[in-house]
Structures are given as C-alpha cells and as structure tokens.
Scaffold this active site. Sequence first.
Site, short mmCIF file in Angstrom:
data_model
loop_
_atom_site.label_atom_id
_atom_site.label_comp_id
_atom_site.label_asym_id
_atom_site.label_seq_id
_atom_site.Cartn_x
_atom_site.Cartn_y
_atom_site.Cartn_z
CG HIS A 1 -2.81 4.26 0.61
ND1 HIS A 1 -3.59 4.55 1.71
CD2 HIS A 1 -2.60 5.43 -0.04
CE1 HIS A 1 -3.86 5.84 1.72
NE2 HIS A 1 -3.28 6.41 0.68
CB CYS B 1 -2.15 2.18 -3.88
SG CYS B 1 -3.33 3.21 -3.00
#
Length: 199
Positions: free
Chosen positions: A136, A112
């Site tokens: 992400h 992420c």
Amino acid sequence: MASASSPKKAIVFVAQGSEEMETVVVIDVLRRAGIQVLILAVEITSGSVTCSRGVRLVPDAYLGDDSIKISTFDAAVVPGGAGGAKILSQNAQVRCILSDFHAQHKIVAAICAGSLAIKTAGIQSHLPEPLRITSHPSVRDQLVDDFSYKEDRVVVDGNLVTSRGPGTAVEFALRLVSLLAGRDKAREVAAPMVLNFSP
C-alpha cells in the site's frame, strides 16, 4: 511450483485489525481453486477476529496450537490492515515462518501493509540482490530503502508475491492460484467470477 499430485495448502494469517477484503478474497479464491486454506489467528487464543471495518472472522486455528504442522503447508499469506499488519509483522513466530518458508522456496505472500512483515522477517538480509516488492502507498517509505520497490498491482519475485491493497486482492489471489495450482486452474477459477485474468 504447481503440482497435480496432492492438494496444496496455504496459511492465511489474521489478527485484530486485518483488512477484511484482502483476507476474505484470498481465502475464497484459493478455496475455489481446491487449495486447502487454514485461517490462522495470531495473538488471540480463542474467539473471533474483528477486522479493520468491523467484520468478524472465525479462525480455523490459533498460532501456538501444537497440533498444527506448519511444515506441511506450501504458502503463507499476510493480509494488510494497519492494525493487523502491525501485529503480524511484530510476531516472532510469524516472522520465523515467513523466513523459513522463503528459504524453503515455498510461497510467501503479502498484500497492502502486510508487506511490512516481509521486512521484519529479515528475508532481504540473506540475499545478495534487493527483492522486488510492492505494498500500500502508505507504507512505501518503510520499504523503499531495503527493497527494489515497484508500483505494479502484483509483484512476483521468485517465491515472494506482494500486492497493493483491497482493489488488487483478486489479482493477487489469482496469481497465488497460478503459482500453486497452475495457470489453467487460475483461469478456471476466474471465468465463473466473470473476470478477465491473464496469469
């Protein structure tokens, strides 16, 4: 990278605002594989960490504790969560550990927004070719100019492993198991979790 000689050891960094799924799933899956995990808190010296959705985690140790022998670990993992990733990517000790581990061909992993720590650690600056990386989507624009950015769920480039978010955390963790303890161990861990995993 896998060895049957002695249990592998991994650091999972945590900070206020770390994403709880990405943190706990990695810790859980690695421990299921027999990998020794140290939950290492950054920029606090006692107490618990409050994650991005309010879940509290009690770390095993706090960065700066001289009794921790960082050099004995085989992997370092940076979870996401916007607030936690910011703290981790800006911490000089974390950046140094990630850079040193990568240079020593130990596993460096981020998921992420945690992938921002790969950038701030300066790992790319020492290499002739752009590293393949993912993250992400919200932090893609901060990485795309410095890396060979991919949108695969998990991206492995040598000893660097990156992934996208909470929904890819199990795959990410199992890939780490595969690299640290072997594909058979990853399949063994995945089976009772009722997962189809192809390392």
